[in-house]
Design an enzyme around this catalytic site. Structure first.
Site, short mmCIF file in Angstrom:
data_model
loop_
_atom_site.label_atom_id
_atom_site.label_comp_id
_atom_site.label_asym_id
_atom_site.label_seq_id
_atom_site.Cartn_x
_atom_site.Cartn_y
_atom_site.Cartn_z
N LYS A 119 2.46 -6.63 6.47
CA LYS A 119 1.70 -6.23 5.30
C LYS A 119 2.70 -5.72 4.28
CE LYS A 119 -2.35 -3.87 3.61
NZ LYS A 119 -1.77 -3.32 2.40
N LYS A 316 -2.08 -0.38 10.18
CA LYS A 316 -1.09 0.37 9.40
C LYS A 316 -0.01 1.03 10.28
CE LYS A 316 -1.96 0.43 5.17
NZ LYS A 316 -2.69 1.34 4.43
S1 IVH Z 1 -4.43 -11.12 3.09
C1 IVH Z 1 -8.71 -11.94 2.39
N1 IVH Z 1 -1.96 -10.73 3.92
O1 IVH Z 1 -3.02 -6.08 1.15
C2 IVH Z 1 -7.52 -11.17 2.70
N2 IVH Z 1 -2.82 -9.26 2.27
O2 IVH Z 1 -5.67 -4.60 1.33
C3 IVH Z 1 -6.62 -11.00 1.56
N3 IVH Z 1 -1.23 -7.58 1.53
O3 IVH Z 1 -4.33 -6.73 -1.96
C4 IVH Z 1 -5.34 -10.34 1.82
N4 IVH Z 1 0.44 -8.22 2.78
O4 IVH Z 1 -1.88 -7.15 -1.70
C5 IVH Z 1 -2.95 -10.30 3.11
N5 IVH Z 1 0.19 -10.54 4.73
C6 IVH Z 1 -0.78 -10.11 3.93
C7 IVH Z 1 -0.60 -9.03 3.05
C8 IVH Z 1 -1.65 -8.63 2.25
C9 IVH Z 1 0.06 -7.36 1.87
C10 IVH Z 1 -1.97 -6.76 0.55
C11 IVH Z 1 -2.58 -7.54 -0.56
C12 IVH Z 1 -3.99 -7.10 -0.68
C13 IVH Z 1 -4.04 -5.91 0.22
C14 IVH Z 1 -5.36 -5.87 0.94
#
Ligand code: IVH
Length: 676
Positions: A119, A316
């Site tokens: 993430k 997290k």
């Molecule tokens: S998937 C439908 N993959 O996390 C799912 N998000 O809380 C869409 N983020 O605004 C998100 N790394 O900026 C996804 N490997 C990852 C991610 C990621 C960071 C962030 C993204 C999003 C937030 C969601």
């Protein structure tokens, strides 16, 4: 194709492809395929051709990455497919709950397969390509409507301006961030200019992405990683998330190398733990991992709850940053009298433990960060990096905030504190009458890498010195059980154990003893080189400067420091007392002649993961064989010892024609090849 024979249109098309290809190798793969000067030549040729033939200039040209005009404001972009957020898992229980909900929703009999990825701690964006050309980039905004930041995203070198896909529309979603090394370089430049420092890579990335003037963004190196798709029209997509990521990678989008696939909660736990271990070494900040049900059809079956998918979750890691209050600034006195200001913080949970103080290094650092007592500050504890006060939130400064004033006298012994011209560090001039310096030098002497006196920790040394049982390291060797047992929290048993540990430390090596003396600039490596070179302590004590300078890696500063130390009568006296206390080591002849081998006096660089040897072990073997282990490859490197996933150091070695060894060759050269 030669520059002369093609039509301008064909040459422009060729140059665009070639430059983007080199950019991809340089920025995404980190494996440059062309010298910088040659790249510049191609770029300028393209620029000149486009100026001469503006009818062939297009927005997907690499020349369009820089220099677009500043905007007055950002236009709004309505996302065709909303940009959602993710639910969070903070505990194992949350993880189990997520997996159960997925299994129930899919009526799955066995373990579910999940795609796992970092993430990223950056900003979500959406990139739109029409028939292979990058036409629009937008921030997430509120998820439904974002801002058009196309002009800024064009400056991000890892975002392809054109791709090999004729899909009518392809939206690629991912994260814009700043790599840790780019962040550090940016802050170093800011400091040099006297400009404000950025708190962390995320803030630096956010500030850069929302610039109206793309020329500013171009100076702030941003990176991009893809993690999903938005609206797609006119092509069929791979059927799992993992396969979609592979497909994006083949289209030359940067996708995380850390991505993986795992089954069931056991698999997820394994991925989480492995990435947690890797976290400090990753080139970018992450704040957790994301699990996504791998099959897209299953994702669709599971669907969404309010604004987050049911098929994915963010697990997290403990936060590495928190805000707290700076209650005060104390000073600590080190072994050499160095005065270090230390922040006293309102205790705050960060990086998995409670933090209540942090070093502030020196006065300049306090000034540079603009800290005042009473401020709200951002504290950071990341991996094995020293916990620090990363920044101050000036907007929250209370009315009574006070500036730090360096004390003029040592809080421990009352001696004057002085700061020599040109030095950043202020020092207590008390020397041996300063109990703080005495305590620190005893702790240094007793530490594992020096005399290794087990159980002699800071609390104990504090008492021993404060109660005047011990005035220097030599006194340790005169201690009796009764003197110790009188100390607080010290029973007969622990007193006897400590006496035992002290007795055991009497038999040592010259290297450990020398290092333990705490001579300025003489660390473990120099102590080892001195011991090897001279063989005997008296030879070192009496060595004139010229002889000291013959020792490997000993230059004038170190040689003078050694000379000054042993010229001081009280230091000679201290050494004599230690020896009188029964400390011994095997003395020998100068070792230089007996240590001849393939690595004697050679400089070796380690890179990648070796099959059986850890980095520390390989380093120790090399040093024992007389080699110097260095961190970077240069013309002076004699060998590169390379293992799996060796990166740019290996490339550089090849480029410079330096001999590269694998572990087997290394072992056979050492004469310790394994036969099993
Ligand atoms: S998937 C439908 N993959 O996390 C799912 N998000 O809380 C869409 N983020 O605004 C998100 N790394 O900026 C996804 N490997 C990852 C991610 C990621 C960071 C962030 C993204 C999003 C937030 C969601």
């Amino acid at each position: 194709m030669s520059a002369g024979s093609a039509t301008p249109a064909a040459r422009i098309a060729h140059l665009k492809r070639e430059i983007e290809q080199h950019n991809y190798h340089y920025y995404v793969l980190d494996q440059p395929t062309i010298a910088d000067a040659e790249w510049d030549r191609l770029f300028h040729e393209l620029k000149a051709l486009e100026e001469a033939h503006p009818e062939f200039a297009t927005p997907d040209s690499p020349t369009q990455r820089v220099g677009a005009r500043p905007l007055d404001e950002f236009a709004e972009v309505t996302h065709r497919v909303p940009m959602l957020s993710l639910g969070n898992a903070f505990s194992d229980e949350d993880l189990v709950h997520f997996d159960r909900r997925c299994r129930e929703g899919l009526e799955a009999a066995g373990d579910i397969e999940y795609a796992c990825e970092p993430k990223y701690d950056g900003l979500a964006i959406s990139l739109t390509y029409e028939r292979g050309v990058f036409v629009q980039g937008a921030t997430r905004g509120d998820g439904a409507v974002g801002e058009d930041v196309t002009h800024n995203l064009r400056t991000v070198k890892t975002i392809p301006l054109s791709i090999d896909s004729d899909a009518a529309r392809l939206e690629v979603r991912g994260e814009v961030l700043m790599l840790k090394r780019d962040f550090e370089a940016l802050n170093a430049r800011q400091a040099e200019k006297g400009d404000k420092l950025f708190v962390n890579p995320r803030n630096a990335a956010a500030g850069s992405l929302r610039q109206l003037d793309p020329r500013l963004t171009a100076q702030r190196p941003l990176s991009f990683f893809a993690y999903g798709l938005g609206a797609v029209e006119g092509i069929a997509l791979p059927e799992t998330h993992a396969a979609q990521m592979d497909w994006l990678e083949a289209l030359r989008f940067p996708v995380s190398r850390e991505r993986g696939v795992a089954r069931g909660t056991e698999g997820l736990r394994g991925y989480y733990a492995a990435l947690g271990t890797k976290r400090p070494a990753l080139p970018y900040d992450i704040d957790g991992v994301v699990y996504k049900v791998n099959r897209i059809a299953d994702q669709q079956r599971l669907g969404y709850v309010s604004r987050a998918p049911r098929f994915a979750i963010a697990h997290k890691f403990p936060a590495e940053e928190a805000t707290t209050e700076l209650l005060g600034i104390d000073v600590q006195v080190g072994r050499t009298g160095a005065i270090t200001p230390v922040a006293r913080l309102k205790p705050v949970f960060v990086g998995g433990t409670t933090m209540s103080n942090a070093t502030l290094h020196n006065e300049d650092e306090i000034r540079r960060k603009g800290l005042m007592i009473g401020d709200t500050v951002v504290v950071r504890r990341a991996g094995d990096v020293i916990p620090e006060v990363a920044a101050v939130i000036e907007a929250q400064r209370p009315a009574g905030a006070q500036a730090f004033v360096m004390p003029t006298h040592c809080p421990e012994c009352g001696s004057a504190i002085v700061k020599l011209d040109g030095e950043a560090i202020a020092r207590c001039t008390g020397g041996l009458i300063c109990p703080a310096q005495v305590k620190q030098s005893i702790l240094h002497f007793a530490q594992r890498r020096a005399m290794d006196i087990e159980g002699l920790g800071d609390k104990l040394v504090e008492q021993l010195v404060d109660q005047k049982v011990v005035r220097n390291a030599a006194d340790l060797y005169r201690l009796g059980v009764s003197a110790l047992a009188a100390l607080e929290r010290m029973g007969d048993k622990s007193a006897a154990n400590l006496i035992d540990a002290i007795a055991k430390s009497r038999e040592t090596t010259l290297q450990r003893f020398l290092f333990g003396l705490g001579i300025r600039h003489v660390g473990e490596a120099t102590a080892r080189d001195l011991a090897r070179h001279f063989g005997a302590l008296d030879a070192i004590i009496n060595a004139p400067l010229e002889r000291l300078l013959e020792v490997r890696d000993v230059g004038p500063v170190v040689a003078e420091s050694i000379r000054r130390f042993f010229d001081e009568p009280h230091n000679r006296e201290a050494v004599a007392q230690l020896r009188a206390g029964g400390i011994t080591w095997p003395e020998g002849e100068p070792a230089a002649a007996s240590l001849q081998g393939p690595f004697t006096g050679k400089t070796v660089v380690l890179t990648g993961t070796l099959p059986t040897l850890s980095r520390d072990d390989a380093k120790a073997l090399l040093e024992a064989a007389g080699a110097k282990v260095s961190g970077s490859v240069s013309k002076k490197t004699d060998f590169v010892l390379a293992g799996a996933e060796a990166g740019s150091k290996l490339d550089k070695a090849k480029e410079l024609g330096i001999r590269v060894l694998d572990e087997a060759e290394f072992r056979s050269m050492l004469g310790t090849a394994r036969t099993e």
